[in-house]
Design an enzyme around this catalytic site. Structure first.
Site, PDB file in Angstrom:
ATOM      1  N   ARG A  64      10.292 -38.168   9.782  1.00  0.00           N
ATOM      2  CA  ARG A  64       9.626 -38.552  11.047  1.00  0.00           C
ATOM      3  C   ARG A  64       9.394 -37.356  11.949  1.00  0.00           C
ATOM      4  O   ARG A  64      10.266 -36.513  12.127  1.00  0.00           O
ATOM      5  CB  ARG A  64      10.470 -39.588  11.797  1.00  0.00           C
ATOM      6  CG  ARG A  64       9.913 -39.853  13.207  1.00  0.00           C
ATOM      7  CD  ARG A  64      10.212 -41.203  13.757  1.00  0.00           C
ATOM      8  NE  ARG A  64      11.618 -41.436  14.023  1.00  0.00           N
ATOM      9  CZ  ARG A  64      12.090 -42.593  14.487  1.00  0.00           C
ATOM     10  NH1 ARG A  64      11.259 -43.597  14.725  1.00  0.00           N
ATOM     11  NH2 ARG A  64      13.365 -42.744  14.697  1.00  0.00           N
ATOM     12  N   ARG A  95      17.228 -55.505  22.738  1.00  0.00           N
ATOM     13  CA  ARG A  95      18.066 -55.030  21.638  1.00  0.00           C
ATOM     14  C   ARG A  95      19.426 -55.711  21.637  1.00  0.00           C
ATOM     15  O   ARG A  95      20.236 -55.457  20.759  1.00  0.00           O
ATOM     16  CB  ARG A  95      18.277 -53.532  21.798  1.00  0.00           C
ATOM     17  CG  ARG A  95      17.509 -52.686  20.778  1.00  0.00           C
ATOM     18  CD  ARG A  95      17.857 -51.245  21.087  1.00  0.00           C
ATOM     19  NE  ARG A  95      17.559 -50.319  20.048  1.00  0.00           N
ATOM     20  CZ  ARG A  95      16.433 -49.628  19.952  1.00  0.00           C
ATOM     21  NH1 ARG A  95      15.454 -49.841  20.782  1.00  0.00           N
ATOM     22  NH2 ARG A  95      16.295 -48.728  19.001  1.00  0.00           N
ATOM     23  N   ARG A 122      13.143 -35.709  16.453  1.00  0.00           N
ATOM     24  CA  ARG A 122      14.043 -36.337  17.428  1.00  0.00           C
ATOM     25  C   ARG A 122      15.485 -35.951  17.120  1.00  0.00           C
ATOM     26  O   ARG A 122      15.932 -36.101  15.983  1.00  0.00           O
ATOM     27  CB  ARG A 122      13.893 -37.859  17.354  1.00  0.00           C
ATOM     28  CG  ARG A 122      12.889 -38.388  18.359  1.00  0.00           C
ATOM     29  CD  ARG A 122      12.599 -39.835  18.169  1.00  0.00           C
ATOM     30  NE  ARG A 122      13.790 -40.677  18.174  1.00  0.00           N
ATOM     31  CZ  ARG A 122      13.772 -41.997  18.076  1.00  0.00           C
ATOM     32  NH1 ARG A 122      12.616 -42.620  17.959  1.00  0.00           N
ATOM     33  NH2 ARG A 122      14.878 -42.690  18.087  1.00  0.00           N
ATOM     34  N   LYS A 174       8.419 -49.910  13.991  1.00  0.00           N
ATOM     35  CA  LYS A 174       8.035 -50.589  15.234  1.00  0.00           C
ATOM     36  C   LYS A 174       7.022 -49.765  16.044  1.00  0.00           C
ATOM     37  O   LYS A 174       5.999 -50.295  16.485  1.00  0.00           O
ATOM     38  CB  LYS A 174       9.273 -50.842  16.118  1.00  0.00           C
ATOM     39  CG  LYS A 174      10.366 -51.676  15.447  1.00  0.00           C
ATOM     40  CD  LYS A 174      11.585 -51.850  16.352  1.00  0.00           C
ATOM     41  CE  LYS A 174      12.308 -50.570  16.722  1.00  0.00           C
ATOM     42  NZ  LYS A 174      12.919 -49.851  15.573  1.00  0.00           N
ATOM     43  N   ARG A 189      23.245 -45.510  14.395  1.00  0.00           N
ATOM     44  CA  ARG A 189      22.238 -46.426  14.957  1.00  0.00           C
ATOM     45  C   ARG A 189      22.054 -47.654  14.068  1.00  0.00           C
ATOM     46  O   ARG A 189      21.810 -48.753  14.567  1.00  0.00           O
ATOM     47  CB  ARG A 189      20.918 -45.678  15.151  1.00  0.00           C
ATOM     48  CG  ARG A 189      20.985 -44.711  16.343  1.00  0.00           C
ATOM     49  CD  ARG A 189      19.944 -43.617  16.268  1.00  0.00           C
ATOM     50  NE  ARG A 189      18.604 -44.141  16.274  1.00  0.00           N
ATOM     51  CZ  ARG A 189      17.559 -43.517  15.754  1.00  0.00           C
ATOM     52  NH1 ARG A 189      17.704 -42.338  15.193  1.00  0.00           N
ATOM     53  NH2 ARG A 189      16.375 -44.069  15.802  1.00  0.00           N
TER      54      ARG A 189
END
Ligand code: ADP
Ligand code: ADP
Ligand code: ZN
Length: 210
Positions: free
Chosen positions: A123, A88, A156, A13, A167
């Protein structure tokens, strides 16, 4: 053009929001980036959000709607905006509608859970502007440095494997229902997320006829 980007954590996203911003000239509004900035700045919103984010849980709807409502009221959102990571929950989608925010297309980037772990371990995000990179799939030009702003790239804390699993559970339990919600009003566009970044980008442009 008001767009929503939906998808599991790591679906792409943020990456696609950045490309669409450049292509369409409208701002991307990432609630995740806004919350991380609030934590960094030690604001009241940041303090409220941190314990949820650290656990991989959703931040309460009222906190989210407060920051999103303020942001979309800014002048640079007049011609449209891209919502990345919000709504969400169905309650957040209803709150957007109650604010009078009209949505043109909801793009859901589809990615199987099995692919997500590799995305997350690679990431790296810019600690300054929030831009998202990947060690192999989308490396920065200079190692550890953001192409866009020169900021340092960071990992992160919520990309740790156990938090990613949490998540994903939250995504399937609370967020995925939004696909039905928007399909019922004819706004849902499904995009295959397991293809190179540029191809996902082109598929999105085609789906929204931009
Ligand atoms: P990702 O894109 O990897 O799913 P985000 O940066 O969008 O991650 O979100 C990181 C965290 O911030 C979420 O796990 C959640 O705790 C919080 N968050 C972001 N957006 C929302 C939202 N719209 N509603 C509730 N919590 C949110
Ligand atoms: P989200 O905002 O949905 O959590 P990101 O845009 O941050 O996802 O992407 C998650 C990770 O996967 C990042 O490291 C990013 O560089 C990488 N990535 C994004 N899109 C692709 C793709 N199409 N193929 C391979 N890696 C990708
Ligand atoms: Zn940056």
């Amino acid at each position: 053009m008001n767009l929503i980007l939906l998808g599991a954590p790591g679906a792409g996203k943020g990456t696609q929001a950045e490309l669409l911003t450049k292509e369409l000239g409208i701002p991307a509004i990432s609630t995740g980036n806004m919350l991380r900035e609030a934590i960094h700045n030690g604001t009241e919103t940041g303090l409220k959000a941190k314990r949820y984010m650290d656990q991989g849980l959703l931040v309460p709807d009222d906190v989210i709607m407060g920051i999103v409502g303020d942001r979309v009221a800014q002048p640079d959102c007049q011609k449209g905006f891209i919502l990345d990571g919000v709504p969400r929950t169905v309650a957040q989608a209803e709150a957007l509608a109650a604010l009078g925010i009209r949505i043109d297309h909801v793009v859901s980037i589809e990615l199987q859970d099995a692919v997500i772990e590799a995305r997350m371990t690679g990431r790296r995000v810019c600690g300054h502007c929030g831009a998202s990179y990947h060690l192999t799939a989308n490396p920065p030009k200079a190692e550890g440095v953001c192409d866009d702003c020169g900021g340092a790239l960071t990992i992160r804390p919520d990309d740790a494997p156990e938090t990613v699993r949490k998540r994903l559970t939250v995504y399937h339990g609370q967020t995925e229902a939004l696909k039905d919600y928007y399909a019922q009003v004819g706004k849902l566009r499904l995009i295959e997320g397991n293809q190179p970044i540029e191809m996902v980008h082109r598929a999105i442009l085609q789906a929204i006829e931009a």
